[in-house]
Design a protein around this motif. Structure first.
Motif, PDB file in Angstrom:
ATOM      1  N   ALA A 222      -2.028   0.776  -4.854  1.00  0.00           N
ATOM      2  CA  ALA A 222      -1.491  -0.568  -4.627  1.00  0.00           C
ATOM      3  C   ALA A 222      -0.334  -0.792  -5.594  1.00  0.00           C
ATOM      4  O   ALA A 222      -0.416  -0.446  -6.770  1.00  0.00           O
ATOM      5  CB  ALA A 222      -2.569  -1.610  -4.861  1.00  0.00           C
TER       6      ALA A 222
ATOM      7  N   ASP B  57       0.834  -4.938   2.594  1.00  0.00           N
ATOM      8  CA  ASP B  57      -0.618  -5.014   2.723  1.00  0.00           C
ATOM      9  C   ASP B  57      -1.067  -5.680   4.025  1.00  0.00           C
ATOM     10  O   ASP B  57      -2.070  -5.299   4.614  1.00  0.00           O
ATOM     11  CB  ASP B  57      -1.174  -5.774   1.508  1.00  0.00           C
TER      12      ASP B  57
ATOM     13  N   CYS C 248       0.876  -1.178   0.000  1.00  0.00           N
ATOM     14  CA  CYS C 248       0.000   0.000   0.000  1.00  0.00           C
ATOM     15  C   CYS C 248       0.909   1.222   0.000  1.00  0.00           C
ATOM     16  O   CYS C 248       1.665   1.440   0.946  1.00  0.00           O
ATOM     17  CB  CYS C 248      -0.896   0.001   1.230  1.00  0.00           C
TER      18      CYS C 248
END
Length: 147
Positions: A124, A104, A90
């Motif tokens: 992402a 993540d 992220c």
């Protein structure tokens, strides 16, 4: 390749389950952390036969039909964006233009970044380890396509 998911909240860490894909191991670690608040899970390459087993309830959660279906569904949804099955990071961009990226499944840190008022964008990134240029590029790509 085999990946081992383990519980970090205990010392020494405890083995949870094996996975055949790195991304599946990462999703398993994230789903376990969501279902067992306050506990931290991680994964690493290779089988783990050195550490003791975790509590059976945690292993049951990891092997449950619900969790296995969620893992399969997420991998299927990411198939186009992540054909190699790389880990998800992220990435966050701040008001001052700075960027950072966290794995993540590191829910505590990702949640802190999402609550930070200085964060203006989140993306992402699928890579083994994102370098600063990669993180910056993921935010530049949208600016270039919007122009």
């Amino acid at each position: 390749m085999i990946w081992s998911v383990f519980l970090l909240s205990m010392t020494p860490r405890r083995f949870v389950v094996h996975s055949d894909k790195e991304r599946a191991a990462q999703i398993t670690a994230r789903l376990l952390a969501e279902r067992h608040p306050g506990m931290a899970f991680d994964y690493e390459e290779g089988p783990d036969f050195r550490h003791s087993d975790c509590h059976p309830s945690i292993r049951d959660t990891a092997l449950s039909v619900e969790v296995q279906n969620l893992i399969a569904a997420e991998i299927t949804l990411e198939a186009v964006a992540n054909p190699k099955g790389l880990p998800k990071w992220c990435a966050f961009q701040y008001r001052n233009g700075g960027v950072c990226a966290y794995r993540d499944h590191d829910l505590r840190v990702v949640a802190m970044c999402r609550r930070d008022f200085d964060v203006v964008q989140e993306r992402a990134i699928y890579t083994v380890y994102p370098f600063t240029d990669e993180v910056l590029d993921c935010f530049r790509d949208e600016v270039d396509t919007a122009a």
